[in-house]
Write a protein that holds these residues in place. Sequence first.
Motif, PDB file in Angstrom:
ATOM      1  N   VAL A  76       0.750  -1.291   0.003  1.00 12.40           N
ATOM      2  CA  VAL A  76      -0.051   0.075   0.046  1.00 12.40           C
ATOM      3  C   VAL A  76       0.934   1.310   0.144  1.00 12.40           C
ATOM      4  O   VAL A  76       1.880   1.312   0.574  1.00 12.40           O
ATOM      5  N   MET A  77       0.543   2.141  -1.003  1.00 15.96           N
ATOM      6  CA  MET A  77       1.257   3.376  -1.229  1.00 15.96           C
ATOM      7  C   MET A  77      -0.052   4.509  -0.767  1.00 15.96           C
ATOM      8  O   MET A  77      -0.790   4.627  -1.671  1.00 15.96           O
ATOM      9  N   LEU A  78      -0.161   5.138   0.350  1.00 15.09           N
ATOM     10  CA  LEU A  78      -0.964   6.176   0.672  1.00 15.09           C
ATOM     11  C   LEU A  78      -0.922   7.559  -0.054  1.00 15.09           C
ATOM     12  O   LEU A  78       0.526   7.987  -0.324  1.00 15.09           O
ATOM     13  N   GLN A  79      -1.851   8.161  -0.095  1.00 12.02           N
ATOM     14  CA  GLN A  79      -1.972   9.348  -0.878  1.00 12.02           C
ATOM     15  C   GLN A  79      -1.196  10.344   0.132  1.00 12.02           C
ATOM     16  O   GLN A  79      -0.159  11.386  -0.300  1.00 12.02           O
ATOM     17  N   ASP A  80      -1.314  10.195   1.326  1.00 11.61           N
ATOM     18  CA  ASP A  80      -0.679  11.112   2.360  1.00 11.61           C
ATOM     19  C   ASP A  80       0.634  10.600   3.044  1.00 11.61           C
ATOM     20  O   ASP A  80       1.083  11.028   4.073  1.00 11.61           O
ATOM     21  N   GLY A  81       0.942   9.412   2.169  1.00  8.48           N
ATOM     22  CA  GLY A  81       2.318   9.017   2.637  1.00  8.48           C
ATOM     23  C   GLY A  81       2.505   8.102   3.704  1.00  8.48           C
ATOM     24  O   GLY A  81       2.837   6.775   3.711  1.00  8.48           O
ATOM     25  N   GLY A  82       2.138   8.313   4.958  1.00 11.29           N
ATOM     26  CA  GLY A  82       1.980   7.535   6.178  1.00 11.29           C
ATOM     27  C   GLY A  82       3.438   7.396   6.641  1.00 11.29           C
ATOM     28  O   GLY A  82       3.505   6.259   7.561  1.00 11.29           O
ATOM     29  N   LEU A  83       4.246   8.400   6.466  1.00 12.12           N
ATOM     30  CA  LEU A  83       5.539   8.058   6.949  1.00 12.12           C
ATOM     31  C   LEU A  83       6.014   8.634   8.261  1.00 12.12           C
ATOM     32  O   LEU A  83       5.747   9.807   8.359  1.00 12.12           O
ATOM     33  N   PRO A  84       6.599   7.744   9.169  1.00  6.16           N
ATOM     34  CA  PRO A  84       6.709   8.438  10.622  1.00  6.16           C
ATOM     35  C   PRO A  84       8.093   9.585  10.351  1.00  6.16           C
ATOM     36  O   PRO A  84       9.075   9.000  10.148  1.00  6.16           O
ATOM     37  N   GLY A  85       7.668  10.637  10.577  1.00  3.27           N
ATOM     38  CA  GLY A  85       8.679  11.979  10.391  1.00  3.27           C
ATOM     39  C   GLY A  85      10.069  11.719  11.157  1.00  3.27           C
ATOM     40  O   GLY A  85      11.167  12.149  10.492  1.00  3.27           O
ATOM     41  N   GLY A  86       9.783  11.305  12.306  1.00  3.40           N
ATOM     42  CA  GLY A  86      10.923  11.204  13.195  1.00  3.40           C
ATOM     43  C   GLY A  86      12.046  10.188  12.682  1.00  3.40           C
ATOM     44  O   GLY A  86      13.218  10.298  13.216  1.00  3.40           O
ATOM     45  N   ALA A  87      11.714   9.207  11.829  1.00  2.00           N
ATOM     46  CA  ALA A  87      12.418   8.120  11.282  1.00  2.00           C
ATOM     47  C   ALA A  87      13.227   8.434  10.107  1.00  2.00           C
ATOM     48  O   ALA A  87      13.102   9.329   9.552  1.00  2.00           O
ATOM     49  N   LYS A  88      14.547   7.661   9.916  1.00  2.00           N
ATOM     50  CA  LYS A  88      15.398   8.088   8.875  1.00  2.00           C
ATOM     51  C   LYS A  88      14.938   6.910   7.757  1.00  2.00           C
ATOM     52  O   LYS A  88      14.470   5.681   8.178  1.00  2.00           O
ATOM     53  N   PRO A  89      15.020   7.315   6.383  1.00  2.00           N
ATOM     54  CA  PRO A  89      14.488   6.279   5.675  1.00  2.00           C
ATOM     55  C   PRO A  89      15.008   4.994   5.570  1.00  2.00           C
ATOM     56  O   PRO A  89      14.073   3.978   5.567  1.00  2.00           O
ATOM     57  N   LEU A  90      16.453   4.685   5.653  1.00  2.00           N
ATOM     58  CA  LEU A  90      16.774   3.354   5.800  1.00  2.00           C
ATOM     59  C   LEU A  90      16.180   2.658   6.828  1.00  2.00           C
ATOM     60  O   LEU A  90      16.016   1.309   6.935  1.00  2.00           O
ATOM     61  N   ARG A  91      16.078   3.194   8.086  1.00  2.16           N
ATOM     62  CA  ARG A  91      15.666   2.499   9.327  1.00  2.16           C
ATOM     63  C   ARG A  91      14.136   2.210   9.093  1.00  2.16           C
ATOM     64  O   ARG A  91      13.879   1.141   9.530  1.00  2.16           O
ATOM     65  N   PHE A  92      13.407   2.966   8.622  1.00  2.00           N
ATOM     66  CA  PHE A  92      12.060   2.861   8.273  1.00  2.00           C
ATOM     67  C   PHE A  92      11.851   1.714   7.321  1.00  2.00           C
ATOM     68  O   PHE A  92      11.092   0.740   7.608  1.00  2.00           O
TER      69      PHE A  92
END
Lengths: 237, 257
Positions: A76-92
């Motif tokens: 799933v890729m949501l329109q609003d992203g849903g990414l946790p802002g405090g994390a870094k890309p690789l860790r996420f």
Amino acid sequence: MIRDVTHHYGSKRALHEMSWSADGGQITCVLGPNGAGKTSIMEMAEGLRRPESGQVRVLGDDPWDASPDHRARVGVMLQDGGLPGGAKPLRFLAHFAQLYGRTDQLEPLVEALGIRDFETTSLRRLSGGQRQRVALAAALIGRPDVAFLDEPSAGLDPHARLDVWDLIRDARDRGCAVIVTTHSFEEAERLADRVVVVAAGSVAAQGTADEISHHQGSRGLEDAYFSLTRPAGRHQV
Amino acid sequence: MTTSQASPSMRPTGTAARARSQARFETHTLLANGEQLVVSIVLPAMALVAMALTTSPSLGAGRRIDLVMPGVLALAIVSTAFTGQAIATGFDRRYGVLRLFGVTPLGRSGLLAGKAAAVLVVVVVQTIILAIIGLAMGWNPDVTGIALAIVFALLGCWAWVALALLLAGALRAEAVLAVANLIWVLLAAVGGLLFPTDRMPSGVADVVRLLPSGALGDGLRAALTDHDGRLLLPLVVLVAWGCVATVLTARTFKWSD
């Protein structure tokens, strides 16, 4: 499979007896103006919203109360992203790979989407296009059998968009049913095996881009789209 | 949409393994957040040092550091389990993080389990750090009450996480930020965390003892000092708040704005 789905938000009807389906090994692009019901129907197929009436089935299951095994097969890729802002890309992404049991997919996706270039920046500080790339990687990291991608190339520069299209085609070529919402006619024409045009909560047309154009007597998908989705009372100038 | 066979390349991962991975991810995110560290560790540590080095207000009979330390631990638990968790969850809800994680194999229950486990890990870390500072300043806890103190800490975590989710699931993120910080300040000042309820005016004390903050503060003080029979009321109050907050959260929590 979406069959006769109707849904209201308060007194406003968002979906009206909407029916369409998507098959494995195909890219299905859902085109429609803002408020046509694209995101609503995607949320129902993802298990985020329950339809008032009608039936939604993904991989044979009702996504609303799907099991973890079912969700492991769906990206799933949501329109609003849903990414946790405090994390870094690789860790996420490493964490997502763990959730899907596919840690082997981390490196190929990170390389293909150029995520190394901003791996030390927290997600909240990334540009819109960089966040799109991380969100797409998260959707595909489980090598899903079905992928729902809500506007995956929005905000991307032309080179990044080509990379994203290649990844989507790769997923299709290994048998994944890819469902993409988009506002881009170019994206639909270049990417889609099948197009579903939605307007005012219903399906206005579905088929290949050529079939839809031909059926509407139009020169291309863009002309067909405008004739199918023009609101009543609004005339072409 | 499609009915294909199960992918042969998928590697099944168990529910417990996913929840553990989520707990690690949440813990790392919490501990990497500077503002969270200030609220969870720096401010309680400053309260510990300041209160231990002063003589006013009076905290009652006994060595001052022994009375300060349980209150500081209670404040630290509220900081992590309530203030930090409410703000983090409020913004996770705003940015669609809860929705995205909810449709992964982790699911909503796994997401909540991961958050709860992360709170426990951070509480352990902050307790160790604060205990080291306290012991260096002469803290001498009643070791026979440590098991009781752990019970109060766990009950406090449960009740305060449930209250955090209740708040974060009902209000918009900015409102959660403001309300959670305001509540933290009020509870630290007059909520029975740092200052024993038996040093408050009787009418006020009667109310504060029924708050989850007063119950946690009094319970930890009783457990780590003389545990002279003042344990039952705080225990009952924390369980009651935990039950009510859990039920209300389950009924009202919204996963998206």
